[in-house]
Design a protein around this motif. Structure first.
Motif, PDB file in Angstrom:
ATOM      1  N   TRP A 150      18.905 -39.606  27.251  1.00  0.00           N
ATOM      2  CA  TRP A 150      19.223 -40.631  28.012  1.00  0.00           C
ATOM      3  C   TRP A 150      19.705 -41.908  27.124  1.00  0.00           C
ATOM      4  CZ3 TRP A 150      13.907 -38.901  29.538  1.00  0.00           C
ATOM      5  CH2 TRP A 150      13.913 -38.126  30.492  1.00  0.00           C
ATOM      6  N   HIS A 151      19.337 -41.912  25.844  1.00  0.00           N
ATOM      7  CA  HIS A 151      19.530 -43.148  24.997  1.00  0.00           C
ATOM      8  C   HIS A 151      19.796 -42.494  23.645  1.00  0.00           C
ATOM      9  CE1 HIS A 151      19.393 -47.182  23.634  1.00  0.00           C
ATOM     10  NE2 HIS A 151      18.409 -47.010  22.580  1.00  0.00           N
ATOM     11  N   HIS A 152      20.505 -43.331  22.881  1.00  0.00           N
ATOM     12  CA  HIS A 152      20.823 -42.432  21.591  1.00  0.00           C
ATOM     13  C   HIS A 152      19.695 -42.620  20.455  1.00  0.00           C
ATOM     14  CE1 HIS A 152      21.439 -46.625  20.186  1.00  0.00           C
ATOM     15  NE2 HIS A 152      22.203 -46.812  21.104  1.00  0.00           N
ATOM     16  N   PHE A 153      18.918 -43.417  20.715  1.00  0.00           N
ATOM     17  CA  PHE A 153      17.510 -43.808  19.897  1.00  0.00           C
ATOM     18  C   PHE A 153      17.956 -43.848  18.392  1.00  0.00           C
ATOM     19  CE2 PHE A 153      16.177 -41.106  23.554  1.00  0.00           C
ATOM     20  CZ  PHE A 153      15.132 -42.194  24.184  1.00  0.00           C
ATOM     21  N   GLY A 154      19.307 -44.353  18.058  1.00  0.00           N
ATOM     22  CA  GLY A 154      19.701 -44.482  16.800  1.00  0.00           C
ATOM     23  C   GLY A 154      20.028 -43.129  16.106  1.00  0.00           C
ATOM     24  N   GLN A 155      20.119 -41.939  16.893  1.00  0.00           N
ATOM     25  CA  GLN A 155      20.344 -40.689  16.330  1.00  0.00           C
ATOM     26  C   GLN A 155      21.731 -40.029  16.935  1.00  0.00           C
ATOM     27  OE1 GLN A 155      17.492 -39.454  14.445  1.00  0.00           O
ATOM     28  NE2 GLN A 155      17.044 -41.770  14.704  1.00  0.00           N
TER      29      GLN A 155
ATOM     30  N   ALA B 209      18.014 -29.426  21.709  1.00  0.00           N
ATOM     31  CA  ALA B 209      18.426 -29.741  20.402  1.00  0.00           C
ATOM     32  C   ALA B 209      18.032 -31.312  19.858  1.00  0.00           C
ATOM     33  CB  ALA B 209      19.846 -29.402  20.638  1.00  0.00           C
ATOM     34  N   ALA B 210      18.051 -32.267  21.032  1.00  0.00           N
ATOM     35  CA  ALA B 210      17.773 -33.575  20.650  1.00  0.00           C
ATOM     36  C   ALA B 210      16.358 -33.712  19.927  1.00  0.00           C
ATOM     37  CB  ALA B 210      17.736 -34.247  22.024  1.00  0.00           C
ATOM     38  N   PHE B 211      15.489 -32.623  20.317  1.00  0.00           N
ATOM     39  CA  PHE B 211      14.202 -32.806  19.820  1.00  0.00           C
ATOM     40  C   PHE B 211      14.140 -32.570  18.212  1.00  0.00           C
ATOM     41  CE2 PHE B 211      13.143 -32.885  24.074  1.00  0.00           C
ATOM     42  CZ  PHE B 211      11.948 -33.414  24.083  1.00  0.00           C
ATOM     43  N   PHE B 212      15.249 -32.214  17.747  1.00  0.00           N
ATOM     44  CA  PHE B 212      15.322 -32.067  16.258  1.00  0.00           C
ATOM     45  C   PHE B 212      15.448 -33.554  15.375  1.00  0.00           C
ATOM     46  CE2 PHE B 212      17.766 -27.786  17.091  1.00  0.00           C
ATOM     47  CZ  PHE B 212      16.475 -27.175  17.447  1.00  0.00           C
ATOM     48  N   GLU B 213      15.869 -34.391  16.376  1.00  0.00           N
ATOM     49  CA  GLU B 213      15.961 -35.628  15.950  1.00  0.00           C
ATOM     50  C   GLU B 213      14.904 -36.596  15.924  1.00  0.00           C
ATOM     51  OE1 GLU B 213      18.842 -36.203  14.222  1.00  0.00           O
ATOM     52  OE2 GLU B 213      19.827 -34.563  14.979  1.00  0.00           O
ATOM     53  N   ASN B 214      14.852 -37.753  15.420  1.00  0.00           N
ATOM     54  CA  ASN B 214      13.808 -38.897  15.831  1.00  0.00           C
ATOM     55  C   ASN B 214      13.681 -39.556  17.155  1.00  0.00           C
ATOM     56  OD1 ASN B 214      11.774 -40.533  15.257  1.00  0.00           O
ATOM     57  ND2 ASN B 214      12.753 -41.946  13.887  1.00  0.00           N
TER      58      ASN B 214
ATOM     59  N   TRP C 203      29.092 -43.057  23.509  1.00  0.00           N
ATOM     60  CA  TRP C 203      28.010 -44.067  23.652  1.00  0.00           C
ATOM     61  C   TRP C 203      28.693 -45.296  23.889  1.00  0.00           C
ATOM     62  CZ3 TRP C 203      23.612 -43.033  25.566  1.00  0.00           C
ATOM     63  CH2 TRP C 203      22.911 -42.181  25.171  1.00  0.00           C
ATOM     64  N   LEU C 204      29.908 -45.447  23.345  1.00  0.00           N
ATOM     65  CA  LEU C 204      30.740 -46.691  23.561  1.00  0.00           C
ATOM     66  C   LEU C 204      31.183 -46.998  24.986  1.00  0.00           C
ATOM     67  CD1 LEU C 204      32.733 -47.115  20.190  1.00  0.00           C
ATOM     68  CD2 LEU C 204      30.981 -48.554  20.886  1.00  0.00           C
ATOM     69  N   GLN C 205      31.115 -45.839  25.835  1.00  0.00           N
ATOM     70  CA  GLN C 205      31.857 -46.038  27.172  1.00  0.00           C
ATOM     71  C   GLN C 205      30.621 -46.353  28.196  1.00  0.00           C
ATOM     72  OE1 GLN C 205      34.176 -42.589  28.371  1.00  0.00           O
ATOM     73  NE2 GLN C 205      34.346 -41.825  26.297  1.00  0.00           N
ATOM     74  N   LEU C 206      29.311 -46.329  27.614  1.00  0.00           N
ATOM     75  CA  LEU C 206      28.285 -46.738  28.701  1.00  0.00           C
ATOM     76  C   LEU C 206      28.453 -48.300  28.653  1.00  0.00           C
ATOM     77  CD1 LEU C 206      26.090 -45.444  30.151  1.00  0.00           C
ATOM     78  CD2 LEU C 206      24.518 -45.760  28.145  1.00  0.00           C
ATOM     79  N   GLU C 207      28.536 -48.663  29.903  1.00  0.00           N
ATOM     80  CA  GLU C 207      28.663 -50.093  30.407  1.00  0.00           C
ATOM     81  C   GLU C 207      27.331 -51.025  29.741  1.00  0.00           C
ATOM     82  OE1 GLU C 207      29.947 -50.818  34.256  1.00  0.00           O
ATOM     83  OE2 GLU C 207      31.915 -49.670  33.901  1.00  0.00           O
ATOM     84  N   GLN C 208      26.333 -50.540  30.181  1.00  0.00           N
ATOM     85  CA  GLN C 208      24.865 -51.195  30.018  1.00  0.00           C
ATOM     86  C   GLN C 208      23.985 -50.265  29.289  1.00  0.00           C
ATOM     87  OE1 GLN C 208      22.852 -52.018  33.622  1.00  0.00           O
ATOM     88  NE2 GLN C 208      21.171 -53.474  32.876  1.00  0.00           N
ATOM     89  N   PRO C 209      24.094 -50.069  28.029  1.00  0.00           N
ATOM     90  CA  PRO C 209      23.235 -49.366  27.479  1.00  0.00           C
ATOM     91  C   PRO C 209      21.760 -49.508  27.482  1.00  0.00           C
ATOM     92  CG  PRO C 209      24.893 -50.219  25.869  1.00  0.00           C
ATOM     93  CD  PRO C 209      24.974 -50.994  26.956  1.00  0.00           C
ATOM     94  N   TYR C 210      21.251 -48.338  27.787  1.00  0.00           N
ATOM     95  CA  TYR C 210      19.709 -48.503  27.878  1.00  0.00           C
ATOM     96  C   TYR C 210      18.759 -48.969  26.822  1.00  0.00           C
ATOM     97  CZ  TYR C 210      20.471 -45.883  32.202  1.00  0.00           C
ATOM     98  OH  TYR C 210      20.522 -45.512  33.475  1.00  0.00           O
ATOM     99  N   HIS C 211      17.828 -49.619  26.884  1.00  0.00           N
ATOM    100  CA  HIS C 211      16.853 -50.137  25.773  1.00  0.00           C
ATOM    101  C   HIS C 211      15.756 -49.300  25.766  1.00  0.00           C
ATOM    102  CE1 HIS C 211      19.761 -53.372  24.868  1.00  0.00           C
ATOM    103  NE2 HIS C 211      19.973 -53.718  26.370  1.00  0.00           N
ATOM    104  N   CYS C 212      15.115 -49.282  24.380  1.00  0.00           N
ATOM    105  CA  CYS C 212      14.127 -48.465  24.283  1.00  0.00           C
ATOM    106  C   CYS C 212      12.954 -49.234  23.456  1.00  0.00           C
ATOM    107  CB  CYS C 212      14.384 -47.283  23.437  1.00  0.00           C
ATOM    108  SG  CYS C 212      12.619 -46.168  23.056  1.00  0.00           S
ATOM    109  N   ASP C 213      11.856 -49.293  24.012  1.00  0.00           N
ATOM    110  CA  ASP C 213      10.548 -49.965  23.106  1.00  0.00           C
ATOM    111  C   ASP C 213       9.961 -48.993  22.067  1.00  0.00           C
ATOM    112  OD1 ASP C 213       8.492 -51.353  22.233  1.00  0.00           O
ATOM    113  OD2 ASP C 213       7.327 -51.499  24.291  1.00  0.00           O
ATOM    114  N   TYR C 214      10.748 -49.368  21.129  1.00  0.00           N
ATOM    115  CA  TYR C 214      10.099 -48.460  19.811  1.00  0.00           C
ATOM    116  C   TYR C 214       8.743 -48.515  19.345  1.00  0.00           C
ATOM    117  CZ  TYR C 214      15.254 -47.266  19.447  1.00  0.00           C
ATOM    118  OH  TYR C 214      16.337 -46.842  19.749  1.00  0.00           O
ATOM    119  N   SER C 215       8.128 -49.664  20.063  1.00  0.00           N
ATOM    120  CA  SER C 215       6.466 -49.845  19.727  1.00  0.00           C
ATOM    121  C   SER C 215       5.614 -49.148  20.750  1.00  0.00           C
ATOM    122  CB  SER C 215       6.375 -51.327  19.525  1.00  0.00           C
ATOM    123  OG  SER C 215       6.371 -51.672  20.715  1.00  0.00           O
TER     124      SER C 215
END
Length: 363
Positions: free
Chosen positions: A157-162, A124-129, A340-352
Motif C-alpha cells: 500500500w505504501h513504498h516504505f522507502g523500498q 515478495a514485499a516481505f523480502f524488503e524492510n 509511485w509518482l502517479q499517486l496523487e496523495q501518497p500515504y504516510h507511515c508512522d515508522y515509530s
C-alpha cells in the motif's frame, strides 16, 4: 512471448491480482497458460477470464479453524509427496517465462528446469524492510522458500522507502455512497459467528459474502454466495468494509476510500503484518476478536477520501514484455519510481509505530 502463470488459490487475493493483470498481458499478444493450486477445482468461481484450459494442482494451502491458523491440521492436510511429484512432472520447457503469484509448483518447477521465473506478489514485499510483526521466524522462512523465483516484484500500500510497487488491482471507481451500507467478507470465520457479531447493529445494512449455496436474509443482514462481480457492485457504494486482513481487499478499500475494520487471522504472520501496516498508516481499525464494542465505535467514524492507485497492471505488463525482449529482469527501479509518482496523495507511515499490533485502536 509465452508465459506459464501460477496462481495460489488459498484465499481470493492472488486471483484478484491475476484478474487485473491478465487483460493487460493479453492486450500485448502475450500467450498465457494457467495453473492454480491450493484448493479444489470446484471451489473456484467466476473463472471465465482464464478460458477453458486452466489446470488445478493440489499444491499447498493453509487450514484455519474458528478464525485461527491451525498449524497441525495444515501439516496433515498437505500431501508433500504429491507436491514434489507435481513439481518434478511439470514441463515448463515451452515457456519464455514462469510467472508465479506465490504458487509453489510452477515456481519450483522453473527453478529445477533453469527456466527464467518471476514472482509478482504481496508476499515478495516481505523480502524488503516493511512493517512486520515481531517473531514468527518459521513463517518468515516459509514465505521466502515456499515459491522461490529468480526475480521478484513486491506489492504494498505504501513504498516504505523500498523498491516495491503499489497494489495490483482492477481499475475501480467509487459510486455515490449508500449511507449505512457495509460489505462484510470474513472467509476465515464461521458464518454463524459473523451473523451473531453483526446482529446488534440493526440500524445498518450489511452485505455479507460467504461460502453459502444461495442468498439468505437475516433481518438487516443479507448473506450472498461468493461472486466476483456482485461483490464489487456492492463494494463501490458501501461506506466501509469489515474483513480479515488480506492484502487485495484492503488495497481496494484504500483505493476507493472505504472505512476498514479488520480482524487478522490469528497466528498468520502475513495478515498480522498487514494489520500492523494499516495501523501504522492510520488506515484501519484492528480487532483481535469479533469485538462488538470496537465495531460500534468504528461505525461512527467519518468517511474516507478515495485515493486512487495508478494502473499498475498496464505499466507492469509493458515492463514485463520489454524485460523479456531485452533479457533484463533486474532493472526495476524505473518501474517502481514511475508508478509511485502517479499517486496523487501518497500515504504516510508512522515508522515509530513499532512491531506490535494495538487492537482496539479506532482509526
Amino acid at each position: 512471448m509465452k508465459i506459464l502463470y501460477g496462481i495460489q488459490g488459498t484465499g481470493n487475493g492472488h486471483l484478484a491480482r491475476a484478474r487485473a493483470l491478465v487483460p493487460e498481458l493479453r492486450a500485448l499478444d502475450i500467450e498465457l497458460d494457467f495453473i492454480f493450486s491450493g484448493r479444489a477445482r470446484e471451489d473456484f468461481f467466476n473463472m471465465q477470464l482464464f478460458g477453458d484450459d486452466w489446470r488445478v494442482l493440489k499444491g499447498a494451502s493453509l487450514v484455519t479453524q474458528q478464525g485461527r491458523l491451525d498449524t497441525l491440521k495444515t501439516i496433515k492436510h498437505n500431501n508433500f509427496a504429491e507436491l514434489i511429484r507435481d513439481i518434478r512432472s511439470l514441463d515448463v520447457s515451452q515457456y519464455d517465462l514462469v510467472l508465479s503469484d506465490f504458487e509453489p509448483v510452477t515456481a519450483w518447477a522453473a527453478k529445477l528446469a533453469g527456466k527464467t521465473s518471476l514472482s509478482i506478489s504481496h508476499q515478495a514485499a516481505f523480502f524488503e524492510n516493511i512493517p512486520k510483526v515481531s517473531g514468527y521466524r518459521s513463517a518468515k522462512m516459509l514465505m521466502r522458500y515456499f515459491a522461490p523465483t529468480d526475480h521478484a516484484i513486491g506489492l504494498h500500500w505504501h513504498h516504505f522507502g523500498q523498491s516495491i510497487l503499489p497494489p495490483l488491482i482492477e481499475p475501480l471507481q467509487a459510486s455515490a455512497v449508500v449511507a449505512g451500507k457495509y460489505v462484510v467478507y470474513m472467509g476465515f470465520e464461521a458464518i454463524e459467528q459473523v451473523v451473531a457479531f453483526l446482529r446488534p447493529f440493526d440500524s445498518y445494512h450489511f452485505e455479507v459474502f460467504a461460502k453459502v449455496p444461495h442468498k439468505m436474509t437475516v433481518g438487516h443482514i443479507q448473506i450472498n454466495p461468493l461472486s466476483h462481480s456482485e461483490f464489487h457492485a456492492h463494494l463501490l457504494d458501501a461506506e466501509g468494509v469489515i474483513s480479515n486482513a488480506g492484502f487485495e481487499l484492503a488495497s481496494e478499500c484504500l483505493h476507493l476510500g472505504k472505512k476498514l475494520l479488520v480482524k487478522p487471522l490469528a497466528g498468520q504472520f502475513e495478515q498480522l503484518s498487514n494489520a500492523l501496516a494499516l495501523q501504522a498508516m492510520s488506515r484501519a481499525t484492528v480487532m483481535q476478536s469479533l469485538d462488538q464494542a470496537v465495531c460500534a465505535e468504528w461505525l461512527l467514524l467519518p468517511p474516507r477520501r478515495a485515493n486512487y492507485y495508478p494502473n499498475v497492471a498496464k505499466t507492469l505488463a509493458a515492463w514485463l514484455l520489454k524485460a523479456h525482449q531485452q533479457n533484463q529482469w533486474s532493472d526495476q527501479q524505473t518501474l517502481v519510481d514511475s508508478l509511485w509518482l502517479q499517486l496523487e496523495q501518497p500515504y504516510h507511515c508512522d515508522y515509530s509505530f513499532g512491531e506490535q499490533l494495538k487492537p482496539g485502536l479506532v482509526i
